[in-house]
Design an enzyme around this catalytic site. Sequence first.
Site, mmCIF file in Angstrom:
data_model
loop_
_atom_site.group_PDB
_atom_site.id
_atom_site.type_symbol
_atom_site.label_atom_id
_atom_site.label_comp_id
_atom_site.label_asym_id
_atom_site.label_seq_id
_atom_site.Cartn_x
_atom_site.Cartn_y
_atom_site.Cartn_z
ATOM 1 C CG ASP A 1 5.519 4.026 1.878
ATOM 2 O OD1 ASP A 1 5.502 4.776 2.876
ATOM 3 O OD2 ASP A 1 4.538 3.878 1.113
ATOM 4 C CE LYS B 1 -1.148 7.269 6.564
ATOM 5 N NZ LYS B 1 -0.934 6.015 5.855
ATOM 6 C CG PHE C 1 -1.850 1.267 1.110
ATOM 7 C CD1 PHE C 1 -2.996 1.235 0.333
ATOM 8 C CD2 PHE C 1 -1.513 2.455 1.739
ATOM 9 C CE1 PHE C 1 -3.801 2.363 0.202
ATOM 10 C CE2 PHE C 1 -2.316 3.591 1.610
ATOM 11 C CZ PHE C 1 -3.458 3.545 0.840
#
Length: 417
Positions: free
Chosen positions: A241, A270, A156
């Site tokens: 990531d 985030k 993802f």
Amino acid sequence: MGVKEKRTAPATAAAADATHRHIQQNERFGAHNYHPLPVILERGEGVYVWDVEGRRYMDMLSAYSALNQGHRHPRIVAAMKEQLDRLTLTSRAFHNDQLGPFVEELCGLAGYEKVLPMNSGAEAVETAIKAVRKWGYDQKGVPANQAEIVVCEGNFHGRTTTIVGFSTEDLYREGFGPFTPGFRLIPYGDVEALEAAMNDRTVAFLVEPIQGEAGVVVPPDGFLRGAAELCRKRGVLLVADEIQTGLGRTGKLFASQWDNVRPDVLIVGKALGGGFYPVSAALADGEVMDVFTPGSHGSTFGGNPLAAAVARASLRVIVEERLAEHAAEVGAWFMDELRRIASPHVAQVRGRGLLIGVVIKDESGRARPFCEALMRRGILAKETHDQVVRFAPPLVVTRAQLEEVLPSIAEVLRTGG
Ligand SMILES: *Cc1c(COP(=O)(O)O)cnc(C)c1O
């Protein structure tokens, strides 16, 4: 202080009405691209949030790790307010006095020469993809438009058309093609498959140190280490990531550090925005980042002074409050407690630090009803895929606060609701 309040009395009819009205509004006027739990939140502080009916919940999702510092951390509130009164946006057509300190501090903390600031996580992933492709053409000598990037099944990395094009989740892809070529899939955790997938046109391996959205999937020991060594040997860039695993979540500042790996390109997002504002970035040394020249990449909001001020405060909180160390300590204890719950429904408890997945057995039904039952007991967790309940509270959570919710979690996991 709000955090000391217990859950309040059952809601009145009027309050229940407010919940119903909000849900109806969103159903009617909002696009249906999410399936949220039926709770309307109106206030947050630290690890707690309150709904419009006055009920208190522990937030055990932390906006997918965007709230590592907790809701409305006072130091980030102060930094944002101060910056709001000074300057919010300049575009990159001009310099601003927050961007310089931000990029220097982030480089220093993460150990890279250069950073390129963006906004959403997906944009930072796109930035990394562009960087490694251009590096491949400029530095590695890959023939034009032939660069390949190896990615993992279950990945993802965001929702842009390029990124969903190499997802293995049908729901993310179906109906959105045609997709960007140049990506090759391997099973997650398989170094031999990685080697087999590489060729002269391979520029990078893009990977999550732990797959969060896939259900908190922890790869076999030494996978990232092996991948890093192979990448080095083959002249392929390792791109990590760490949008979800980074900034303390797994008990280290970056999850790659568990394998003593320093990726060639590091992607963060985030919690870089402290739960206040979207801030993301790609980091690398000059050899890679210098492929970008004026005009070759950009973002109107990327690196704006408000984002930079918020990110600087968000990073200071993570470092000065030792949130990574705290996540390691409390997370290890909490995962142990979860494993000790004798439940006929739990297949596995896995994770690292405060990124924990509880896998529900197929024969016990889906994870969603477990999350709904937790919600009724004042705990907000969200299923990821069908069978996994993710527990990822803000990193400021104390052991005492977790001790308070453990009996409710145990009850739900034992009884199934
Ligand atoms: C959330 C996430 C993204 C995408 O971030 P957005 O801010 O939603 O675009 C990318 N990669 C990982 C690992 C994530 O968890």
